[in-house]
Design a protein around this motif. Structure first.
Motif, PDB file in Angstrom:
ATOM      1  N   ALA A 293       0.712  -1.081   0.100  1.00  0.00           N
ATOM      2  CA  ALA A 293      -0.006   0.061   0.085  1.00  0.00           C
ATOM      3  C   ALA A 293       0.794   1.257   0.039  1.00  0.00           C
ATOM      4  N   ARG A 294       0.271   2.474  -0.394  1.00  0.00           N
ATOM      5  CA  ARG A 294       0.822   3.534  -0.379  1.00  0.00           C
ATOM      6  C   ARG A 294       0.728   4.297   0.911  1.00  0.00           C
ATOM      7  N   VAL A 295       1.610   4.800   1.569  1.00  0.00           N
ATOM      8  CA  VAL A 295       1.442   5.792   2.711  1.00  0.00           C
ATOM      9  C   VAL A 295       2.099   6.857   2.773  1.00  0.00           C
ATOM     10  N   GLU A 296       1.531   7.968   3.312  1.00  0.00           N
ATOM     11  CA  GLU A 296       2.329   9.152   3.466  1.00  0.00           C
ATOM     12  C   GLU A 296       3.026   9.392   4.666  1.00  0.00           C
ATOM     13  N   LEU A 297       4.392   9.916   4.331  1.00  0.00           N
ATOM     14  CA  LEU A 297       5.104  10.433   5.627  1.00  0.00           C
ATOM     15  C   LEU A 297       5.191  11.625   5.671  1.00  0.00           C
ATOM     16  N   ARG A 298       5.080  12.202   6.898  1.00  0.00           N
ATOM     17  CA  ARG A 298       5.202  13.856   7.356  1.00  0.00           C
ATOM     18  C   ARG A 298       5.644  13.878   8.794  1.00  0.00           C
ATOM     19  N   ALA A 299       6.043  15.083   9.192  1.00  0.00           N
ATOM     20  CA  ALA A 299       6.152  15.292  10.720  1.00  0.00           C
ATOM     21  C   ALA A 299       5.022  14.902  11.552  1.00  0.00           C
ATOM     22  N   PRO A 300       5.031  13.942  12.129  1.00  0.00           N
ATOM     23  CA  PRO A 300       3.755  13.657  12.764  1.00  0.00           C
ATOM     24  C   PRO A 300       3.064  14.729  13.897  1.00  0.00           C
ATOM     25  N   ARG A 301       1.841  14.823  13.915  1.00  0.00           N
ATOM     26  CA  ARG A 301       1.085  15.781  14.529  1.00  0.00           C
ATOM     27  C   ARG A 301       0.363  15.350  15.636  1.00  0.00           C
ATOM     28  N   PRO A 302       0.927  14.003  16.646  1.00  0.00           N
ATOM     29  CA  PRO A 302      -0.374  13.455  17.494  1.00  0.00           C
ATOM     30  C   PRO A 302      -0.777  14.545  18.552  1.00  0.00           C
ATOM     31  N   ALA A 303      -1.896  14.331  18.661  1.00  0.00           N
ATOM     32  CA  ALA A 303      -2.406  15.181  19.768  1.00  0.00           C
ATOM     33  C   ALA A 303      -2.185  14.556  21.294  1.00  0.00           C
ATOM     34  N   ARG A 304      -1.563  15.462  21.934  1.00  0.00           N
ATOM     35  CA  ARG A 304      -1.022  14.969  23.156  1.00  0.00           C
ATOM     36  C   ARG A 304      -1.712  15.653  24.339  1.00  0.00           C
ATOM     37  N   SER A 305      -2.142  14.758  25.348  1.00  0.00           N
ATOM     38  CA  SER A 305      -2.672  15.655  26.618  1.00  0.00           C
ATOM     39  C   SER A 305      -1.621  16.381  27.376  1.00  0.00           C
ATOM     40  N   ALA A 306      -1.908  17.124  28.369  1.00  0.00           N
ATOM     41  CA  ALA A 306      -0.792  17.734  29.214  1.00  0.00           C
ATOM     42  C   ALA A 306      -0.314  16.731  29.947  1.00  0.00           C
ATOM     43  N   SER A 307       0.810  16.966  30.559  1.00  0.00           N
ATOM     44  CA  SER A 307       1.533  15.881  31.294  1.00  0.00           C
ATOM     45  C   SER A 307       0.850  16.190  32.687  1.00  0.00           C
TER      46      SER A 307
END
Length: 276
Positions: free
Chosen positions: A243-257
Motif C-alpha cells: 500500500a501507499r502511505v504518506e510520511l510527514r512530520a507527525p502531529r499527534p494530539a498529546r494531553s498535558a503531562s
C-alpha cells in the motif's frame, strides 16, 4: 513536506529454527519480488532469522549472518529499506531484534524488543534503547511484536521523531474458535497505535504453526495514520500486502503531562464520591 512511499509486509509461513536453511530462500525471493514491484519499504516478520521459538539448543548463527548479507544485497540492488526480525547477539546476550537495512545495503540500526512475551523472555534479553532509526526513506520507529501492547513505546518513538511505525511481529492466536484466529494487536491495537500517534503503521506477521504448538493469526497489515486499514493479509496463508502511505512530520494530539495538570489552577472545584 509530505512524501508518499510504497510499503510491503511479507506474511511468511512459520518455520522452526532448524529449518531456516529450507525456509529462507522463499522468504528472500518474496522480499525481492516486493521491492522489484516498487516497494520502497519491505518488512519481514519477527523471528524470521532463525525462527520465533529460539529455545535452548544451539542454532546456526552462520545461517543468520548469511541471510542478513542477502538482505543487504536485496536492499542495495533494489534500492529499498528492508526490516527483518532476527536474533541479534551482543556479547553473551541475545536480543529479539528488528534489523533495519538502508537502501545502500548498510545497517541503519536495530530495535530490540522491550516487552518480552511469555516464553521468549527465557532466552532473550530485554531491549535497553528506544530510539528512532534514520534511513534514506525517512525516520522509522521500529518496535517488535508485544511492544505494540505498551502505548508509551510507540509514543516515545514518535515523540522522538519517528515518521512511521514498523513492526516485525509474531502475533500468536488466542482464538476460542479455530476458524477465527484472534489477537488483540491484530484486531485492534495496530490501528490504535497508528491513530493515537498520527503515523502509518506496518506490521508483518506469520501464519501457520511452529513446532506443532505455536499458532499464528496472520493478518499482517498496513494502516494509515488515521487508523484505517490500507491492506490486510488473510489469517491462514502467505501473502505480501502492499500500500501507499504518506510520511510527514507527525502531529499527534498529546494531553498535558501530569505535572502540568497538577501545577495548573483548577477551572472550578470538583467533588468526587466513591461508593461500594
Amino acid at each position: 513536506m509530505p512524501r508518499t512511499i510504497i510499503a510491503a509486509a511479507v506474511q511468511a509461513a512459520a518455520h522452526e529454527r532448524t529449518s531456516l536453511g529450507k525456509a529462507w530462500p522463499a522468504i528472500a525471493r518474496r522480499a525481492r519480488e516486493a521491492a522489484k514491484g516498487g516497494a520502497n519499504l519491505v518488512v519481514l516478520p519477527e523471528g524470521t532469522l532463525p525462527a520465533y521459538v529460539l529455545g535452548y539448543g544451539k542454532y546456526a548463527e552462520s545461517e543468520i549472518a548469511a541471510a542478513v548479507e542477502e538482505c543487504r544485497e536485496i536492499a542495495s540492488e533494489e534500492r529499498c529499506v528492508l526490516v527483518v526480525g532476527a536474533a541479534r547477539r551482543e556479547g553473551d546476550r541475545v536480543f529479539n531484534s528488528a534489523l533495519v537495512i538502508d537502501t545502500d545495503g548498510s545497517s541503519a540500526g536495530a530495535a530490540d524488543k522491550h516487552f518480552l512475551w511469555h516464553f521468549d523472555r527465557q532466552w532473550f534479553a530485554s531491549g535497553e534503547r528506544l530510539t528512532p532509526i534514520e534511513t534514506s526513506l525517512g525516520t522509522i520507529g521500529a518496535l517488535v511484536c508485544a511492544d505494540g501492547r505498551i502505548p508509551t513505546i510507540a509514543r516515545a518513538l514518535v515523540d522522538r521523531g519517528a515518521e512511521l511505525l514498523v513492526m516485525p511481529t509474531a502475533w500468536v492466536t488466542s482464538g476460542r474458535d479455530p476458524q477465527q484466529l484472534e489477537n488483540v494487536q491484530a484486531d485492534l491495537l495496530a490501528r490504535v497505535r497508528a491513530r493515537e500517534n498520527d503515523v502509518p503503521f506496518i506490521a508483518a506477521n506469520k501464519c501457520g504453526v511452529e513446532l506443532g504448538c505455536v499458532a499464528y493469526c496472520g493478518k499482517s497489515q498496513i494502516v494509515y495514520a488515521d487508523g484505517t486499514i490500507a491492506a490486510m493479509a488473510p489469517q491462514d496463508r502467505e501473502e505480501t500486502i502492499v500500500a501507499r502511505v504518506e510520511l510527514r512530520a507527525p502531529r499527534p494530539a498529546r494531553s498535558a503531562s501530569v505535572e502540568t495538570l497538577l501545577n495548573e489552577p483548577a477551572a472550578r472545584p470538583m467533588r468526587i464520591a466513591i461508593t461500594t
